[in-house]
Design an enzyme around this catalytic site. Structure first.
Site, PDB file in Angstrom:
ATOM      1  N   GLU A  56      63.221  81.776 -19.067  1.00  0.00           N
ATOM      2  CA  GLU A  56      64.668  81.594 -19.274  1.00  0.00           C
ATOM      3  C   GLU A  56      65.218  80.594 -18.255  1.00  0.00           C
ATOM      4  O   GLU A  56      66.040  79.723 -18.584  1.00  0.00           O
ATOM      5  CB  GLU A  56      65.428  82.914 -19.062  1.00  0.00           C
ATOM      6  CG  GLU A  56      65.042  84.040 -19.989  1.00  0.00           C
ATOM      7  CD  GLU A  56      63.940  84.917 -19.409  1.00  0.00           C
ATOM      8  OE1 GLU A  56      62.967  84.372 -18.849  1.00  0.00           O
ATOM      9  OE2 GLU A  56      64.045  86.147 -19.532  1.00  0.00           O
ATOM     10  N   CYS A 115      66.673  87.777 -14.337  1.00  0.00           N
ATOM     11  CA  CYS A 115      67.197  86.796 -15.298  1.00  0.00           C
ATOM     12  C   CYS A 115      68.484  87.316 -15.942  1.00  0.00           C
ATOM     13  O   CYS A 115      69.364  86.540 -16.300  1.00  0.00           O
ATOM     14  CB  CYS A 115      66.163  86.509 -16.377  1.00  0.00           C
ATOM     15  SG  CYS A 115      64.757  85.600 -15.729  1.00  0.00           S
ATOM     16  N   ARG A 208      39.577  81.894 -15.589  1.00  0.00           N
ATOM     17  CA  ARG A 208      38.732  82.777 -14.756  1.00  0.00           C
ATOM     18  C   ARG A 208      39.494  83.225 -13.517  1.00  0.00           C
ATOM     19  O   ARG A 208      39.379  84.372 -13.083  1.00  0.00           O
ATOM     20  CB  ARG A 208      37.465  82.035 -14.317  1.00  0.00           C
ATOM     21  CG  ARG A 208      36.422  81.906 -15.415  1.00  0.00           C
ATOM     22  CD  ARG A 208      35.208  81.175 -14.862  1.00  0.00           C
ATOM     23  NE  ARG A 208      34.232  80.879 -15.899  1.00  0.00           N
ATOM     24  CZ  ARG A 208      33.326  79.910 -15.799  1.00  0.00           C
ATOM     25  NH1 ARG A 208      33.253  79.148 -14.720  1.00  0.00           N
ATOM     26  NH2 ARG A 208      32.468  79.696 -16.776  1.00  0.00           N
ATOM     27  N   ASP A 224      20.874  79.741 -18.825  1.00  0.00           N
ATOM     28  CA  ASP A 224      21.804  78.746 -18.257  1.00  0.00           C
ATOM     29  C   ASP A 224      21.839  78.755 -16.727  1.00  0.00           C
ATOM     30  O   ASP A 224      22.299  77.792 -16.129  1.00  0.00           O
ATOM     31  CB  ASP A 224      23.234  78.996 -18.768  1.00  0.00           C
ATOM     32  CG  ASP A 224      23.388  78.688 -20.245  1.00  0.00           C
ATOM     33  OD1 ASP A 224      22.370  78.387 -20.890  1.00  0.00           O
ATOM     34  OD2 ASP A 224      24.527  78.759 -20.746  1.00  0.00           O
ATOM     35  N   LEU A 228      29.589  80.465 -12.798  1.00  0.00           N
ATOM     36  CA  LEU A 228      30.706  81.257 -13.319  1.00  0.00           C
ATOM     37  C   LEU A 228      31.792  81.499 -12.267  1.00  0.00           C
ATOM     38  O   LEU A 228      32.273  82.621 -12.105  1.00  0.00           O
ATOM     39  CB  LEU A 228      30.199  82.592 -13.893  1.00  0.00           C
ATOM     40  CG  LEU A 228      29.189  82.480 -15.042  1.00  0.00           C
ATOM     41  CD1 LEU A 228      28.689  83.858 -15.440  1.00  0.00           C
ATOM     42  CD2 LEU A 228      29.802  81.775 -16.254  1.00  0.00           C
TER      43      LEU A 228
HETATM   44  N1  LIG Z   1      29.315  77.967 -25.982  1.00  0.00           N
HETATM   45  C1  LIG Z   1      29.660  78.980 -25.233  1.00  0.00           C
HETATM   46  O1  LIG Z   1      30.832  79.252 -25.004  1.00  0.00           O
HETATM   47  C2  LIG Z   1      28.584  79.817 -24.649  1.00  0.00           C
HETATM   48  C3  LIG Z   1      28.867  80.828 -23.739  1.00  0.00           C
HETATM   49  C4  LIG Z   1      27.839  81.587 -23.242  1.00  0.00           C
HETATM   50  C5  LIG Z   1      26.545  81.335 -23.681  1.00  0.00           C
HETATM   51  N2  LIG Z   1      26.305  80.329 -24.543  1.00  0.00           N
HETATM   52  C6  LIG Z   1      24.947  80.034 -24.997  1.00  0.00           C
HETATM   53  O2  LIG Z   1      24.501  81.085 -25.796  1.00  0.00           O
HETATM   54  C7  LIG Z   1      23.093  81.148 -25.711  1.00  0.00           C
HETATM   55  C8  LIG Z   1      22.683  82.559 -25.481  1.00  0.00           C
HETATM   56  O3  LIG Z   1      23.303  83.330 -26.458  1.00  0.00           O
HETATM   57  P1  LIG Z   1      22.783  84.759 -26.824  1.00  0.00           P
HETATM   58  O4  LIG Z   1      23.774  85.353 -27.741  1.00  0.00           O
HETATM   59  O5  LIG Z   1      21.362  84.676 -27.225  1.00  0.00           O
HETATM   60  O6  LIG Z   1      22.756  85.485 -25.452  1.00  0.00           O
HETATM   61  P2  LIG Z   1      23.852  86.224 -24.631  1.00  0.00           P
HETATM   62  O7  LIG Z   1      25.185  85.661 -24.780  1.00  0.00           O
HETATM   63  O8  LIG Z   1      23.289  86.299 -23.267  1.00  0.00           O
HETATM   64  O9  LIG Z   1      23.893  87.672 -25.309  1.00  0.00           O
HETATM   65  C9  LIG Z   1      22.707  88.344 -25.606  1.00  0.00           C
HETATM   66  C10 LIG Z   1      22.296  89.252 -24.485  1.00  0.00           C
HETATM   67  O10 LIG Z   1      23.209  90.319 -24.352  1.00  0.00           O
HETATM   68  C11 LIG Z   1      22.501  91.466 -23.955  1.00  0.00           C
HETATM   69  N3  LIG Z   1      22.745  92.509 -24.940  1.00  0.00           N
HETATM   70  C12 LIG Z   1      23.000  92.351 -26.246  1.00  0.00           C
HETATM   71  N4  LIG Z   1      23.166  93.564 -26.822  1.00  0.00           N
HETATM   72  C13 LIG Z   1      23.003  94.474 -25.851  1.00  0.00           C
HETATM   73  C14 LIG Z   1      23.060  95.883 -25.801  1.00  0.00           C
HETATM   74  N5  LIG Z   1      23.302  96.603 -26.901  1.00  0.00           N
HETATM   75  N6  LIG Z   1      22.896  96.489 -24.625  1.00  0.00           N
HETATM   76  C15 LIG Z   1      22.649  95.764 -23.514  1.00  0.00           C
HETATM   77  N7  LIG Z   1      22.575  94.409 -23.492  1.00  0.00           N
HETATM   78  C16 LIG Z   1      22.756  93.792 -24.652  1.00  0.00           C
HETATM   79  C17 LIG Z   1      21.005  91.145 -23.934  1.00  0.00           C
HETATM   80  O11 LIG Z   1      20.627  90.900 -22.602  1.00  0.00           O
HETATM   81  P3  LIG Z   1      19.107  91.230 -22.132  1.00  0.00           P
HETATM   82  O12 LIG Z   1      18.222  90.383 -22.994  1.00  0.00           O
HETATM   83  O13 LIG Z   1      19.082  90.806 -20.701  1.00  0.00           O
HETATM   84  O14 LIG Z   1      18.889  92.681 -22.346  1.00  0.00           O
HETATM   85  C18 LIG Z   1      20.959  89.881 -24.755  1.00  0.00           C
HETATM   86  O15 LIG Z   1      19.941  89.019 -24.378  1.00  0.00           O
HETATM   87  C19 LIG Z   1      22.673  80.231 -24.589  1.00  0.00           C
HETATM   88  O16 LIG Z   1      22.166  79.061 -25.148  1.00  0.00           O
HETATM   89  C20 LIG Z   1      23.965  79.915 -23.883  1.00  0.00           C
HETATM   90  O17 LIG Z   1      23.965  78.614 -23.347  1.00  0.00           O
HETATM   91  C21 LIG Z   1      27.274  79.582 -25.049  1.00  0.00           C
END
Ligand SMILES: NC(=O)c1ccc[n+]([C@@H]2O[C@H](COP(=O)([O-])OP(=O)(O)OC[C@H]3O[C@@H](n4cnc5c(N)ncnc54)[C@H](OP(=O)(O)O)[C@@H]3O)[C@@H](O)[C@H]2O)c1
Length: 338
Positions: A56, A115, A208, A224, A228
């Site tokens: 405002e 305000c 963040r 990666d 963060l």
């Molecule tokens: N473009 C973007 O904004 C962005 C952001 C982040 C990541 N990325 C990319 O995404 C890719 C990875 O993606 P992603 O989906 O394979 O991996 P992710 O984002 O790390 O998510 C999958 C992970 O979550 C955990 N998870 C999933 N379900 C679970 C459950 N029920 N309980 C406990 N943990 C669980 C597992 O970790 P564990 O295997 O350790 O058990 C699994 O490997 C990478 O290439 C990264 O660079 C992109």
């Protein structure tokens, strides 16, 4: 009574406010528009950061500049100084004006003066409000103004204003506000290193800085090796929850080496409930695992294509707001909880 024109001006107030969603936390994102009897817009403002002037006040500051030759107000940024300047110099200029504001004007001394008192002092004729302020500290601005003889209308675009207010409402109810942030190429690829521009990445660092917890999938941490933190805005790095079935990670991954942060490795997301502003960053599996739990999605889309598989977004996303961030497009989506 709320007219069709009121909804047009309230939509403008919503549009400016959404640009600062989350960035105002723990304060609400709020937008405001000052108009004259002919319906001309004289000033628009959005709250940008906690401790800075409310929407405002910025809309009234802009209106003062439109209505006068007096440019002294331009350099004033402090909220209390703006209140004082407007109260001293308004010269009855605001008597026939209307203020549209997405949230009921605050009615207490916080980091800035109320305000409600400023609006009353300037003699604003009409105030159109979107959402009620339900907070114990700041509520009551609308009723106060009505008692002072201001024509107050409630409920213009209320549903949209309530959506804008969601992080603040969650905070008041002691629940976390959780959103999934994703960066994608123009063809929907979300993997394989940096995707969006430096402008978008700075915006993410600012976000963040306003979050107290960042959730990241185990696979992303391993592939990666991210930091963060919020270095691009010299901000505070949020605590990290690594969602994983694994018990431990390579501690030379940079995110473990950021001062003043704790890192938790958890098989459940229960710890989210100990926090108030939570951002999730993840890829396809994370999206699939959490889409039934997460209502808010913030997607940064680059204009450039990338090689790789396109990500499949959750069904039923409703676009609420979009804006350019550098060359990218940033959009907020809402999905009703299941
Ligand atoms: N473009 C973007 O904004 C962005 C952001 C982040 C990541 N990325 C990319 O995404 C890719 C990875 O993606 P992603 O989906 O394979 O991996 P992710 O984002 O790390 O998510 C999958 C992970 O979550 C955990 N998870 C999933 N379900 C679970 C459950 N029920 N309980 C406990 N943990 C669980 C597992 O970790 P564990 O295997 O350790 O058990 C699994 O490997 C990478 O290439 C990264 O660079 C992109």
């Amino acid at each position: 009574m709320v007219s069709a024109f009121d909804t047009v001006l309230m939509q403008k107030a919503l549009d400016v406010a959404w640009a600062y969603q989350v960035l105002t936390f723990p304060n609400p994102a709020v937008g405001a528009v000052v108009s004259n009897e002919q319906g001309d817009i004289l000033g628009i403002g959005a709250h940008q950061k906690a401790g800075m002037p409310h929407a405002e006040v910025l809309a009234l500051k802009a209106a003062y500049e439109t209505l006068t030759e007096d440019r002294r107000i331009r350099t004033i940024e402090d909220a209390s100084e703006l209140h004082a300047f407007l109260k001293e110099h308004h010269n009855s200029l605001f008597h026939n004006l209307t203020l549209h504001v997405t949230l009921e004007p605050c009615h207490h001394f916080g980091r800035t003066p109320p305000c409600s008192g400023l609006i009353d002092a300037l003699g604003i004729k009409r105030v159109v409000i979107g959402s009620f302020d339900e907070s114990n500290t700041a509520k009551g601005g609308g009723a106060f103004l009505q008692k002072k003889g201001v024509n107050v209308s409630f409920g213009a675009l209320k549903e949209k204003c309530d959506l804008l207010l969601m992080p603040f409402t969650c905070k008041e109810k002691k629940r976390p506000f959780v959103f999934f942030k994703l960066a994608v190429s123009s063809n929907g690829v979300a993997t394989g290193g940096i995707i969006t521009s430096l402008d978008s990445r700075k915006m993410v660092h600012n976000l963040r800085n306003c979050c107290d917890l960042l959730v990241i999938g185990g696979n992303t941490v391993r592939t990666d090796r991210p930091i963060l933190d919020a270095r691009l805005c010299n901000g505070k790095a949020p605590n990290i929850l690594i969602y994983s079935k694994q018990k431990s990670f390579d501690v030379t991954i940079p995110l473990f080496d950021v001062p003043h942060r704790s890192v938790m490795i958890e098989e459940t997301l229960d710890k989210i409930n100990d926090y108030s502003m939570v951002m999730i960053e993840g890829g396809q599996s994370m999206l699939n695992a959490l889409s039934h739990k997460v209502e808010w999605y913030l997607i940064f889309e680059s204009p450039h294509a990338k090689e790789g598989e396109s990500i499949i977004l959750p069904r039923g996303l409703q676009k609420i707001f979009s804006q350019k961030v550098g060359e990218d497009t940033m959009s907020w989506y809402y999905k009703h909880g299941e």
